[in-house]
Motif scaffolding. Structure first.
Motif, PDB file in Angstrom:
ATOM      1  N   TYR A 135       0.419  -1.509  -0.177  1.00 22.68           N
ATOM      2  CA  TYR A 135      -0.114  -0.054   0.124  1.00 22.68           C
ATOM      3  C   TYR A 135       0.636   1.294   0.081  1.00 22.68           C
ATOM      4  CZ  TYR A 135      -4.311  -3.250   1.490  1.00 22.68           C
ATOM      5  OH  TYR A 135      -4.834  -3.868   1.742  1.00 22.68           O
ATOM      6  N   PHE A 136       0.665   2.737  -1.039  1.00 28.31           N
ATOM      7  CA  PHE A 136       1.041   3.411  -0.937  1.00 28.31           C
ATOM      8  C   PHE A 136       0.000   4.247  -0.067  1.00 28.31           C
ATOM      9  CE2 PHE A 136       3.868   0.888  -3.578  1.00 28.31           C
ATOM     10  CZ  PHE A 136       5.383   1.471  -3.521  1.00 28.31           C
ATOM     11  N   ASN A 137       0.489   5.437   0.792  1.00 27.20           N
ATOM     12  CA  ASN A 137      -0.111   6.393   1.315  1.00 27.20           C
ATOM     13  C   ASN A 137      -0.605   5.902   2.983  1.00 27.20           C
ATOM     14  OD1 ASN A 137      -0.518   9.291   1.452  1.00 27.20           O
ATOM     15  ND2 ASN A 137      -2.792   8.758   0.971  1.00 27.20           N
ATOM     16  N   ALA A 138      -0.592   4.488   3.421  1.00 27.15           N
ATOM     17  CA  ALA A 138      -0.792   4.088   4.175  1.00 27.15           C
ATOM     18  C   ALA A 138       0.854   3.205   4.772  1.00 27.15           C
ATOM     19  CB  ALA A 138      -2.173   3.303   4.493  1.00 27.15           C
ATOM     20  N   PRO A 139       0.934   4.005   5.796  1.00 26.72           N
ATOM     21  CA  PRO A 139       0.900   4.668   6.925  1.00 26.72           C
ATOM     22  C   PRO A 139       1.498   5.916   6.495  1.00 26.72           C
ATOM     23  CG  PRO A 139       2.509   3.711   8.201  1.00 26.72           C
ATOM     24  CD  PRO A 139       1.929   2.906   6.494  1.00 26.72           C
ATOM     25  N   VAL A 140       2.929   6.187   5.544  1.00 24.59           N
ATOM     26  CA  VAL A 140       3.695   7.380   5.257  1.00 24.59           C
ATOM     27  C   VAL A 140       2.652   8.168   3.427  1.00 24.59           C
ATOM     28  CG1 VAL A 140       5.598   7.417   3.582  1.00 24.59           C
ATOM     29  CG2 VAL A 140       5.986   5.285   5.900  1.00 24.59           C
ATOM     30  N   ILE A 141       2.322   9.001   4.404  1.00 25.73           N
ATOM     31  CA  ILE A 141       1.671   9.812   3.121  1.00 25.73           C
ATOM     32  C   ILE A 141       2.462  10.511   1.745  1.00 25.73           C
ATOM     33  CG2 ILE A 141       0.649  12.218   3.104  1.00 25.73           C
ATOM     34  CD1 ILE A 141      -0.102  11.742   5.882  1.00 25.73           C
ATOM     35  N   VAL A 142       2.168   9.825   0.975  1.00 30.21           N
ATOM     36  CA  VAL A 142       3.232  10.706  -0.243  1.00 30.21           C
ATOM     37  C   VAL A 142       2.066  11.304  -1.042  1.00 30.21           C
ATOM     38  CG1 VAL A 142       4.406   8.407  -0.238  1.00 30.21           C
ATOM     39  CG2 VAL A 142       2.536   8.205  -1.376  1.00 30.21           C
ATOM     40  N   GLU A 143       2.462  11.949  -1.641  1.00 37.16           N
ATOM     41  CA  GLU A 143       1.665  12.683  -3.222  1.00 37.16           C
ATOM     42  C   GLU A 143       1.630  12.220  -3.909  1.00 37.16           C
ATOM     43  OE1 GLU A 143       3.577  16.669  -3.315  1.00 37.16           O
ATOM     44  OE2 GLU A 143       3.242  17.426  -2.015  1.00 37.16           O
ATOM     45  N   GLN A 144       0.277  11.875  -4.954  1.00 32.51           N
ATOM     46  CA  GLN A 144       0.034  12.129  -6.407  1.00 32.51           C
ATOM     47  C   GLN A 144       0.625   9.755  -5.936  1.00 32.51           C
ATOM     48  OE1 GLN A 144       2.459  13.643  -8.245  1.00 32.51           O
ATOM     49  NE2 GLN A 144       1.194  14.827  -9.047  1.00 32.51           N
TER      50      GLN A 144
END
Length: 218
Positions: free
Chosen positions: A82-91
């Motif tokens: 998973y991308f953007n959970a937990p490390v927040i990433v733009e786009q």
């Protein structure tokens, strides 16, 4: 994850809070359980080398901010990231696509150097997940409709292809059209669909070893 607190990201300090809803890009990547040398299958070598290759891919995805869950017993060579959970990433879609492309490029180069072949398949999906509490070492993990849809998509995907759902394609057309154009992906938005069969091929194995353009690098 932080070892003292599995709900805390050891890289950035962000909490993975139970009950939180988060938009994500989800990557599934699976290796075929067989290495080969030309037409010769190498069973003993496969048992030793495939887990090592998988671990290297896992590390590369995690280094780009992905949350890679433990492999399932029935699919030991499948990674769920998973991308953007937990490390927040733009786009998130662009981030996920670039990360998986980079990992696959490393894999193809590594296999070439070893003189071996190993087939892979992968999917990229967009959706929302809820952070679900659970027992065990993880304490909690992301889950949502996208989790199950991605698994169905992967079952329909032939080896040697990376495919995405329509929502991911539409996001990539806005976030990184140059990367799609370089790969020959049609530059037309599609009506979003939750059908696992409604996919677009982003990358084939003969393209995986190509250098990433500057826009695709993270």
């Amino acid at each position: 994850r932080s070892l003292p607190n599995p709900n805390l990201c050891s890289r950035c300090g962000n909490h993975l809070a139970a009950g939180e809803i988060r938009p994500v890009a989800l990557v599934l990547l699976e290796l075929e359980p067989q290495l080969s040398f030309g037409s010769v299958a190498l069973e003993e070598l496969s048992q030793r080398e495939l887990p090592a290759l998988q671990q290297q891919i896992r590390s590369r995805l995690e280094d780009q901010g992905g949350l890679v869950l433990p492999a399932e017993e029935e699919h030991p060579l499948r990674l769920k990231c998973y991308f953007n959970a937990p490390v927040i990433v733009e786009q998130p879609e662009r981030h996920a696509f670039s990360a998986v492309r980079s990992a696959l490029r490393w894999l193809e180069q590594e296999l070439l150097g070893l003189g071996l072949q190993a087939r892979w398949r992968s999917v990229l999906c967009s959706g929302f997940v809820e952070i679900v509490p659970c027992e065990g070492p993880l304490q909690c993990f992301p889950m949502g409709e996208v989790t199950f849809r991605a698994a169905e998509m992967l079952q329909l995907t032939p080896f040697e292809e990376l495919v995405c759902d329509r929502s991911s394609l539409n996001a990539l057309l806005q976030q990184d059209p140059e990367q799609l154009q370089a790969l020959g992906v049609k530059q037309e938005p599609l009506q979003p669909s939750l059908q696992p069969s409604d996919v677009v091929v982003l990358l084939r194995s003969d393209q995986a070893a190509q250098p990433l353009g500057n826009a695709a690098r993270l």
